[in-house]
Enzyme design. Sequence first.
Site, PDB file in Angstrom:
ATOM      1  N   SER A 380       0.788  -1.231   0.000  1.00 25.23           N
ATOM      2  CA  SER A 380       0.000   0.000   0.000  1.00 25.23           C
ATOM      3  C   SER A 380       0.819   1.279   0.000  1.00 25.23           C
ATOM      4  O   SER A 380       0.237   2.373  -0.030  1.00 25.23           O
ATOM      5  CB  SER A 380      -0.950   0.013   1.206  1.00 25.23           C
ATOM      6  N   LYS A 383      -0.097   3.687  -2.624  1.00 21.77           N
ATOM      7  CA  LYS A 383      -1.166   4.697  -2.521  1.00 21.77           C
ATOM      8  C   LYS A 383      -0.624   6.123  -2.451  1.00 21.77           C
ATOM      9  O   LYS A 383      -1.394   7.069  -2.673  1.00 21.77           O
ATOM     10  CB  LYS A 383      -2.045   4.380  -1.309  1.00 21.77           C
ATOM     11  N   SER A 437      -5.873   3.308   4.706  1.00 22.01           N
ATOM     12  CA  SER A 437      -5.353   2.553   3.557  1.00 22.01           C
ATOM     13  C   SER A 437      -6.452   1.694   2.936  1.00 22.01           C
ATOM     14  O   SER A 437      -6.255   0.501   2.666  1.00 22.01           O
ATOM     15  CB  SER A 437      -4.163   1.679   3.978  1.00 22.01           C
ATOM     16  N   LYS A 542       3.189   6.431   5.345  1.00 20.76           N
ATOM     17  CA  LYS A 542       2.368   5.434   4.651  1.00 20.76           C
ATOM     18  C   LYS A 542       2.891   4.049   4.984  1.00 20.76           C
ATOM     19  O   LYS A 542       4.085   3.775   4.891  1.00 20.76           O
ATOM     20  CB  LYS A 542       2.380   5.633   3.143  1.00 20.76           C
TER      21      LYS A 542
END
Length: 594
Positions: A380, A383, A437, A542
């Site tokens: 992720s 993202k 997320s 993140k």
Amino acid sequence: MSSLAMPGLLQSLVPALGWALLNFVWQGLILGLLAWPTLALLRQAGPRWRYAVCAWSLLICLGLPLAHLAWMLSGEAGSRMPSPVGALPAWLQAVATHLPALVTAWSFGVMLMALRLGVGLAWLGRLRRRAGPAPQAWQQRLDALALRLGLCRKVTLGLLPDLSSPITLGLLRPLVLLPTALLSGMPPPLLEALLAHELAHVRRWDYLANLLQSLVESLLFFHPVVWWLSGQMRDAREEVADELAAQALDDPRRMATALHELSLQQAGFAPRLAMSASGGKLLQRLERLLAPQAQTAGWKIALPALLVAATSLWMQTQPSLGANGRTGQPAPVSASLPSLPSMPQLLQLPVNARHMLLLDESSGAVLMAKDADAAVPIASITKLMTAMVALDARQDLDEQLRIEAGDLSARKPSAAHLAIGASISRLSALKLTLMPSDNRAAATLARNYAGGTPAFVQAMQAKAHSLGLTNTRFVDPAGILAGNVSSAAEVAKIAAAAARYPEIARISSEQSARVGVDGHARAVRNTNPLVGDLGWDIKLSKTGYTGAAGSCLTMRINSGGKPFTLVLLNADDSAQRQLDATRIRDRLASLRSS
């Protein structure tokens, strides 16, 4: 025994003791020659066997001179003594004339060793009196750990500021003393592992064994085999305690991480007579914990495995080789991330993540790197690129988007529990993509891009190309697929680019937020538990996880007024990922304050 026999016995004691000590010189050497190959053969059999061999060997070391002395003094006083000195060979006559001096020197040495032992015991008593009570919550943790170790005795936890390691002392009233600094300077899971190690010593009555061992050292201080066996026994004792603690925690890696973190604590002292988690050989102990399968394999298979583990661990704890082949300066990871000899101490920190990079943003210097050029799945973290492409399109952030069935992933469900048909704004989708997320939110952003998801993924790849990323590929906007790959060096560039978007920096660095779903506010939290945590100043964050990528994290943080970028890829789990980040943060803080 008659009063007339007593002077004769006393007169016989000195030569008898002298001959017993002299004979133990060669007896001890033979015992050492037998113990050395035995311990070598048992190296892969586990520390309990080596501990038993050392303990029995030391017991035999004590028993040999005692048995020899008793044999020479048995029966009538002097009846078993060698023939008169004049009847002995010339070289033995010379030795016999020095027996009184030998016994006198030995007695003087024993008195010094006894004084040393007594001072040590008195010092431990002083530590007990000086110790303050530990917080009740930690005493309860200690009690719970004791139950898991099958320990029925009450063990008290105390605090003392000038220790470097937790120690255990006391026989009938065992006490674990904890350095005060560790309460705030070490993550609780690691501190709990150290306490489990100390409780393992209590369970095995190691304090008593150590006292008896010190007594043998005091009586036979003159023989190097005794000291060698005693050292081997202490090393094995620590490994056995590690083994028991790891079994109680069901997490050998946590025990290994705790031991390494403890090794970085340089202040204070650890009394010799107390049981301390900092004892033994650290590298050997870490090998045992990180490669436990080697203990049950045959020695021909186990030896190469241990050598590989030791080499790997050694390479992680050494400074990386620079381009010129010298240590202290890491090799460049990319043309735009120059390698400078800044803060080389960080290079000695091992991390669980297979790939990592720490970058000093103010100077562009790579402070720490581990296989940072390898292209691997990033989950992720994808993202961040998704958010940049969505913002680059300059679409209306207030436009309402609808979750559709095509946005559903059976492998990665919605982290924000978005139902099919739910309505969210583009800004809400951006928040849900970056904070919890959410995969459906990311898919919705891509589907509502001009040209749909295929065009969105092409835009992601074009954005990567514009940033000069050659090891980065994107195949879906959520990072679900293993085809989304990058390297730690290039993830740092992605984070730097994302930080230039105020919306991404603000949203990803928030601990929690309220997001509108179907016209109702819904509370969401950041997937990075470090965001908003005490001691952290995070400007962008993140996380990511898939089976192929492992646990991943990238952050831009401030430490000591300076910005840093941290990338961790393919850690074993989120706890290890968090421990890696915390250890690096703490080392940055300690270096800035020193």
